[in-house]
Design a protein around this motif. Structure first.
Motif, mmCIF file in Angstrom:
data_model
loop_
_atom_site.group_PDB
_atom_site.id
_atom_site.type_symbol
_atom_site.label_atom_id
_atom_site.label_comp_id
_atom_site.label_asym_id
_atom_site.label_seq_id
_atom_site.Cartn_x
_atom_site.Cartn_y
_atom_site.Cartn_z
ATOM 1 N N ARG A 148 0.814 -1.225 0.000
ATOM 2 C CA ARG A 148 0.000 0.000 0.000
ATOM 3 C C ARG A 148 0.846 1.273 0.000
ATOM 4 O O ARG A 148 0.358 2.331 -0.425
ATOM 5 C CB ARG A 148 -0.975 0.006 1.179
ATOM 6 N N ALA A 174 -4.226 -2.398 -9.534
ATOM 7 C CA ALA A 174 -5.282 -2.523 -8.529
ATOM 8 C C ALA A 174 -6.651 -2.352 -9.196
ATOM 9 O O ALA A 174 -7.602 -3.075 -8.870
ATOM 10 C CB ALA A 174 -5.096 -1.495 -7.425
ATOM 11 N N GLN A 175 -6.756 -1.414 -10.124
ATOM 12 C CA GLN A 175 -8.019 -1.223 -10.836
ATOM 13 C C GLN A 175 -8.351 -2.466 -11.669
ATOM 14 O O GLN A 175 -9.506 -2.932 -11.676
ATOM 15 C CB GLN A 175 -7.940 0.005 -11.738
ATOM 16 N N PHE A 208 0.691 0.529 -9.473
ATOM 17 C CA PHE A 208 -0.229 0.102 -8.426
ATOM 18 C C PHE A 208 -1.663 0.484 -8.796
ATOM 19 O O PHE A 208 -2.579 -0.337 -8.707
ATOM 20 C CB PHE A 208 0.172 0.732 -7.086
ATOM 21 N N ARG A 209 -1.860 1.710 -9.190
ATOM 22 C CA ARG A 209 -3.213 2.166 -9.534
ATOM 23 C C ARG A 209 -3.787 1.367 -10.706
ATOM 24 O O ARG A 209 -4.946 0.953 -10.685
ATOM 25 C CB ARG A 209 -3.194 3.660 -9.874
ATOM 26 N N GLU A 210 -2.938 1.179 -11.706
ATOM 27 C CA GLU A 210 -3.413 0.465 -12.905
ATOM 28 C C GLU A 210 -3.749 -0.994 -12.587
ATOM 29 O O GLU A 210 -4.807 -1.499 -12.980
ATOM 30 C CB GLU A 210 -2.338 0.530 -13.986
ATOM 31 N N ILE A 264 -6.701 3.668 -4.287
ATOM 32 C CA ILE A 264 -6.516 4.176 -5.664
ATOM 33 C C ILE A 264 -7.412 5.359 -5.969
ATOM 34 O O ILE A 264 -7.246 6.021 -6.991
ATOM 35 C CB ILE A 264 -6.752 3.049 -6.708
ATOM 36 N N ALA A 312 0.896 3.049 -3.301
ATOM 37 C CA ALA A 312 -0.416 3.342 -3.896
ATOM 38 C C ALA A 312 -0.384 4.536 -4.843
ATOM 39 O O ALA A 312 -1.254 4.662 -5.719
ATOM 40 C CB ALA A 312 -1.449 3.572 -2.794
ATOM 41 N N ARG A 357 -10.024 0.087 -2.802
ATOM 42 C CA ARG A 357 -10.651 1.136 -3.634
ATOM 43 C C ARG A 357 -10.274 2.523 -3.128
ATOM 44 O O ARG A 357 -10.048 3.455 -3.914
ATOM 45 C CB ARG A 357 -12.175 0.957 -3.629
#
Length: 400
Positions: free
Chosen positions: A301, A313-314, A309-311, A397, A304, A394
């Motif tokens: 995390r 995790a989404q 990470f964002r890509e 991100i 983040a 959620r």
């Protein structure tokens, strides 16, 4: 009518039995189904078509006795597993037609079939009965036709779509299983997550088409009854279950939506292992050793704010959503329409043994509801779900 088909079985006796299963056996079952359909109560099969039932028993037994005399031909896993499936089809049909019934027997009256099934099951490392793989991934097609119990279109529709759905789950499991050795920050991890999501989208599409095309009464009265529990020797084995592939649970555990440390879920997984082929068993064993993707993301995390990470995790959340949507559709549409609803219209005395897995319908439905809600990560206080962890992911991100 039967369409005579060439085969590539290895010995004349194995070939003769395979030919009987693919032709004459289907004719007999189909004739019996016609007799049941002509009755006011289609669930009443005892005492109906007894002459045809005796022919089914006698012709199958004669071919199986020949196979017992021949012994183990040792022609490799595929041929031996196919033969076990053929014996299992015969025993399952006898159970469907009330020729055998485990609650009134201490041992199967199909002594020769039991002996051959136990021999094959022991040599292969599987239960000695026909399982889902015999209907789907190991159901060899000859000239465009694979094995069925009847000639009725509903059975083929059911198997066509279930097979394709199972293969889509396998594609998803394969993609997810390749991520851990590379790491979630690897540039290719997103491709694999997208592949898994697309495969699970295919599951929902296929199951939706199945629901649109499959006739409820035909499935309930003419397809489902062949998947009941029956005895092999003195042991009763539950029926074939559409979930008897490793991929369903691989996806559960690799995503982290179901945990191998939860006793109730693990009990479900362990119970199904003998009903899988050895290669499927190995895949399921491996799933218990792999870390899951949700925990891996949460453990990182502190990254983040990074693009990877964002890509990823989404993309991961989209895979979870696809898995949950397929699970919800299966429970809320397929199970509700094709099992729960029609069961309310038959006399209570015919409800016993209605499920392939053995327990009463209400017990099975509660278990399936629990699986659905784990896969949805729904908020529940009576069973563990990953609802709060997905909320946290959620939020990570969503932060600026």
């Amino acid at each position: 009518m039967a369409n005579r088909q060439p085969h590539s079985a290895t010995t004349p006796r194995v070939a003769a039995f395979d030919d009987w299963i693919r032709n004459r056996f289907i004719d007999l079952n189909s004739e019996l189904e016609d007799l049941y359909e002509a009755q006011e109560n289609r669930s009443q099969v005892a005492g109906v078509g007894d002459d045809l039932k005796q022919v089914l028993v006698d012709e199958g037994r004669e071919l199986i006795v020949d196979l017992l005399e021949e012994g183990n031909t040792d022609e490799g896993f595929d041929r031996a597993f196919e033969l076990l499936g053929n014996v299992g089809y015969y025993m399952a049909a006898c159970r469907r037609h009330d020729i055998t019934e485990p609650s009134r027997e201490r041992t199967s009256p199909l002594a020769e079939a039991s002996a051959l099934a136990m021999h094959l099951g022991a040599s292969l490392g599987t239960v000695p009965r026909f399982v889902s793989s015999h209907m789907e991934t190991y159901n060899r097609s000859i000239n465009g036709r694979y094995r069925t119990f009847t000639w009725r279109p509903a059975e083929k529709i059911f198997l066509d779509y279930n097979t394709r759905s199972a293969l889509a789950y396998m594609r998803a499991a394969d993609a997810l299983g390749r991520i851990h050795p590379m790491g979630l920050s690897h540039p290719a991890a997103n491709d694999l997550l997208v592949d898994a999501r697309n495969a699970l989208d295919d599951v929902l599409r296929l199951n939706t088409e199945l629901a649109d095309r499959l006739d409820v009464d035909e499935f309930f009265f003419c397809v489902r009854p062949y998947y009941k529990p029956y005895r092999v020797g003195s042991q009763e084995y539950r029926g074939a279950n559409a979930g008897d592939f490793a991929a369903f649970n691989q996806v559960d555990m690799l995503l982290g939506l179901c945990l191998p440390t939860e006793a109730q879920y693990t009990q479900i997984v362990i119970e199904k292992i003998p009903y899988l082929t050895p290669d499927e068993q190995r895949r399921l064993h491996d799933s218990f050793r792999h870390p899951n993707l949700l925990d891996s993301l949460l453990e990182q995390r502190e990254h983040a704010g990074e693009a990877w990470f964002r890509e990823n995790a989404q993309a991961y959340l989209e895979v979870c959503a696809a898995h949950g949507a397929a699970a919800a559709h299966h429970h809320d549409e397929l199970v509700a329409r094709f099992i729960t609803a029609p069961s309310t219209g038959i006399p209570p005395e015919f409800l016993e043994g209605i499920t392939a897995s053995g327990p009463p319908l209400d017990v099975l439905l509660r278990a399936l509801e629990g699986l659905r809600d784990r896969r949805l990560a729904a908020p529940r206080d009576d069973i563990p779900t990953r609802h709060d962890d997905l909320v946290e992911l959620r939020s990570l991100i969503a932060a600026p």
